[in-house]
Design a protein around this motif. Structure first.
Motif, PDB file in Angstrom:
ATOM      1  N   PRO A  86      -3.060  -1.733  -2.169  1.00 23.12           N
ATOM      2  CA  PRO A  86      -3.400  -2.315  -0.869  1.00 23.12           C
ATOM      3  C   PRO A  86      -3.460  -3.838  -0.940  1.00 23.12           C
ATOM      4  O   PRO A  86      -4.066  -4.401  -1.848  1.00 23.12           O
ATOM      5  CB  PRO A  86      -4.787  -1.734  -0.551  1.00 23.12           C
ATOM      6  N   SER A  96     -11.905   8.825  -4.202  1.00 19.94           N
ATOM      7  CA  SER A  96     -12.148   7.382  -4.174  1.00 19.94           C
ATOM      8  C   SER A  96     -12.645   6.900  -2.821  1.00 19.94           C
ATOM      9  O   SER A  96     -13.295   5.849  -2.727  1.00 19.94           O
ATOM     10  CB  SER A  96     -10.857   6.644  -4.531  1.00 19.94           C
ATOM     11  N   ALA A  99       0.838  -1.204   0.000  1.00 15.53           N
ATOM     12  CA  ALA A  99       0.000   0.000   0.000  1.00 15.53           C
ATOM     13  C   ALA A  99       0.873   1.254   0.000  1.00 15.53           C
ATOM     14  O   ALA A  99       0.611   2.215  -0.727  1.00 15.53           O
ATOM     15  CB  ALA A  99      -0.938  -0.001   1.205  1.00 15.53           C
ATOM     16  N   THR A 102     -11.993  -2.967   8.240  1.00 14.17           N
ATOM     17  CA  THR A 102     -12.206  -2.014   7.137  1.00 14.17           C
ATOM     18  C   THR A 102     -13.033  -0.827   7.601  1.00 14.17           C
ATOM     19  O   THR A 102     -12.677   0.338   7.370  1.00 14.17           O
ATOM     20  CB  THR A 102     -12.910  -2.711   5.964  1.00 14.17           C
ATOM     21  N   TYR A 158      -6.931   1.206  -7.091  1.00 14.80           N
ATOM     22  CA  TYR A 158      -5.725   1.815  -6.537  1.00 14.80           C
ATOM     23  C   TYR A 158      -4.451   1.358  -7.259  1.00 14.80           C
ATOM     24  O   TYR A 158      -3.634   2.177  -7.667  1.00 14.80           O
ATOM     25  CB  TYR A 158      -5.619   1.513  -5.036  1.00 14.80           C
ATOM     26  N   ILE A 213     -10.682  -2.939  -5.309  1.00 14.16           N
ATOM     27  CA  ILE A 213      -9.623  -2.085  -4.749  1.00 14.16           C
ATOM     28  C   ILE A 213      -8.290  -2.312  -5.462  1.00 14.16           C
ATOM     29  O   ILE A 213      -7.491  -1.378  -5.576  1.00 14.16           O
ATOM     30  CB  ILE A 213      -9.465  -2.286  -3.225  1.00 14.16           C
ATOM     31  N   ILE A 266      -6.523   0.250   2.579  1.00 10.57           N
ATOM     32  CA  ILE A 266      -6.880   1.289   1.601  1.00 10.57           C
ATOM     33  C   ILE A 266      -6.462   2.666   2.090  1.00 10.57           C
ATOM     34  O   ILE A 266      -5.837   3.453   1.365  1.00 10.57           O
ATOM     35  CB  ILE A 266      -8.394   1.252   1.315  1.00 10.57           C
ATOM     36  N   ALA A 275      -8.434  -4.962   2.152  1.00 10.11           N
ATOM     37  CA  ALA A 275      -9.319  -3.807   2.286  1.00 10.11           C
ATOM     38  C   ALA A 275      -8.901  -2.832   3.388  1.00 10.11           C
ATOM     39  O   ALA A 275      -8.945  -1.612   3.182  1.00 10.11           O
ATOM     40  CB  ALA A 275     -10.757  -4.281   2.507  1.00 10.11           C
ATOM     41  N   ILE A 297     -15.365   3.711  -2.083  1.00 10.29           N
ATOM     42  CA  ILE A 297     -15.016   2.477  -1.386  1.00 10.29           C
ATOM     43  C   ILE A 297     -15.879   2.301  -0.142  1.00 10.29           C
ATOM     44  O   ILE A 297     -16.337   1.192   0.168  1.00 10.29           O
ATOM     45  CB  ILE A 297     -13.520   2.486  -1.017  1.00 10.29           C
TER      46      ILE A 297
END
Length: 502
Positions: free
Chosen positions: A86, A435, A80, A274, A214, A210, A92, A89, A439
């Motif tokens: 990432p 973003s 990440a 998360t 990302y 994700i 992120i 999750a 998410i």
């Protein structure tokens, strides 16, 4: 408390054997690697290691599984921060703040801060697990579907904090995220929605989203702008990567707040790390005197979610040990492991198999300390490895993303999902669409829908259930206050900017 310390000392003593320490060492390293790989996370890591525990002593087997579980939380931050991909999750937010620090030449500091915050968060969660597990769980069982629904709505209300300067764009991507989350069969009725392909019956895999949003989108942006990170000459001096007192001081309060949030969100079934990381990040942005720094390498925005991420691990073990209720996907597999070992999770577990449970907790304490030192020592290796491959970084990231996507269910469908959301992430970045709200909506909308429908079924169609229950009503008021304060602050900021300068 004294009794808990005595049990903990006995548990640690039973763990401190060469065999068990070797198991914890290997488990931590495997977990770190699994967590760093896109597409894999705690559930995958524990599931992969579960067959190895067959035939092992109970204490060693549980140390292996919990070590992998904790290690994946540490490992998710590596890719990440280094390559904006990432591993799972909860990482992120780490990518949102850690990767800009990497581009600024502070990647080593970011890894150091995240390691220290992760250690503090894990330690805080373990303290709650050791001393207050029965008390916390006694109150957690009073939370029902209405309370969980309002908790998810409170989480969604934080989009006003993640929105930045353009709330309209944030609302657009939030609605888009809610739409994406509705693909597939409904949790309650089983009705299939928007499944114009057979693969969509199970919905769109969140991890694939994700990875594309990302990891792959960053490759597209770098290729377009021909970006190259200036990482300097190779250096293996650990002190160059350890955060200084100023960085530690800046991260200390956010780390403590994130630890509290992560532990208590981790206790709630279905919420998990998360949700905890997003709530911790939103709180830090709300409390910050310089919210404009968030998204550009804010230390507080990195430290608090990392602490909450690791604090959620022992938090999720509390309902598992005391009630037999898994708080996350990883603990659901742990529940199966306990049953395989002949143990019965629930209120009698501590009484009937207390020695094994306290040994497992002791293994977590030892593993948390080990992972801190190993991750700090390995920071130069991670940074210098990136220096070696930086000219081929785009190819490496694309390879990791596609392999991670394929490993989700060993079909090409998720590879296409990653490619699609790679393009979506690229377009969102080009046109300044945030973003974070997207998410958040993808994560929380299915949970909110599920709990909402359960609540309405329980109340036989009455919406009053959300204000008739004290905890639910408190969450309603909290959400209202959060939104009102955020709107008032934005209006006040607008007026100050609009005032003519004399």
């Amino acid at each position: 408390m004294l009794e808990s310390l005595v049990h903990l000392a006995a548990g640690i003593d039973s763990v401190l054997t060469p065999y068990n320490l070797a198991v914890i060492f290997v488990a931590g390293m495997i977990g770190t690697i699994v967590g760093a790989l896109p597409g894999l996370g705690p559930s995958s890591g524990i599931a992969l290691m579960l067959p190895l525990t067959f035939g092992m002593p109970h204490i060693a087997g549980l140390c292996l599984l919990t070590g992998v579980y904790l290690g994946t939380m540490y490992g998710g931050r590596i890719t990440a921060i280094l390559i904006n991909t990432p591993g799972d999750a909860p990482a992120i937010i780490t990518a949102i703040e850690g990767y800009p620090m990497m581009r600024q030449g502070r990647g080593g500091k970011a890894l150091g801060i995240s390691a220290l915050s992760s250690f503090v968060g894990g330690t805080f969660g373990l303290l709650i697990l050791i001393f207050f597990a029965p008390i916390v769980t006694e109150y957690a069982i009073y939370l029902g579907a209405p309370e969980y629904f309002m908790l998810m709505v409170v989480g969604l209300s934080t989009i006003v904090l993640l929105a930045g300067d353009n709330v309209v764009k944030a609302l657009i991507v939030t609605l888009f995220g809610a739409l994406v989350s509705t693909f597939g069969s409904d949790y309650v009725s089983g009705h299939v929605r928007f499944a114009f392909l057979p693969e969509l019956i199970e919905g769109i895999d969140f991890v694939a989203i994700i990875i594309g949003l990302y990891g792959l989108s960053e490759v597209f942006l770098n290729v377009e702008k021909n970006m190259v990170m200036n990482l300097g000459k190779p250096s293996f001096k650990v002190r160059e990567y350890v955060p200084g007192m100023r960085e530690i001081g800046e991260a200390s309060a956010p780390t403590l707040r994130g630890s509290v949030i992560g532990t208590f969100i981790g206790i709630l079934p279905g919420a998990g790390a998360t949700v905890a990381t997003f709530l911790a990040y939103a709180l830090e942005r709300k409390l910050s005197r310089h919210p404009e720094q968030f998204g550009h390498g804010a230390i507080a925005g990195l430290a608090s979610p990392e602490a909450s991420n690791n604090a959620a691990v022992p938090g999720a073990l509390i309902p598992l040990i005391t009630l037999g209720i898994p708080g996350s996907g990883g603990t659901a597999i742990m529940l199966g492991a306990l049953i395989i070992f002949g143990l019965q999770p629930g209120p009698l577990l501590m009484m009937q198999s207390g020695d094994v449970v306290w040994a497992m907790i002791g293994g977590l304490v030892v593993g948390n300390v080990f992972l801190l030192f190993s991750n700090v020592v390995l920071i130069p290796l991670f940074i210098n490895l990136l220096r070696v491959i930086q000219n081929h970084l785009s190819s490496v990231v694309v390879g990791l993303c596609l392999v991670g996507a394929f490993s989700l269910n060993y079909t090409l469908f998720n590879v296409w999902i990653v490619l699609i959301f790679g393009v979506v992430g690229y377009l969102m970045h080009k046109h300044n669409y945030p973003s974070g709200p997207f998410i958040l909506a993808v994560v929380l909308t299915p949970l909110a829908e599920n709990y909402f429908r359960q609540s309405i079924m329980i109340s036989q169609g009455s919406w009053g259930i959300f204000i008739d229950r004290p905890i639910s009503l408190t969450l309603v008021l909290l959400m209202a206050v959060t939104i009102v304060i955020a709107i008032m602050q934005k209006q006040g900021l607008f007026k100050r900017q609009a005032k003519p300068v004399s």
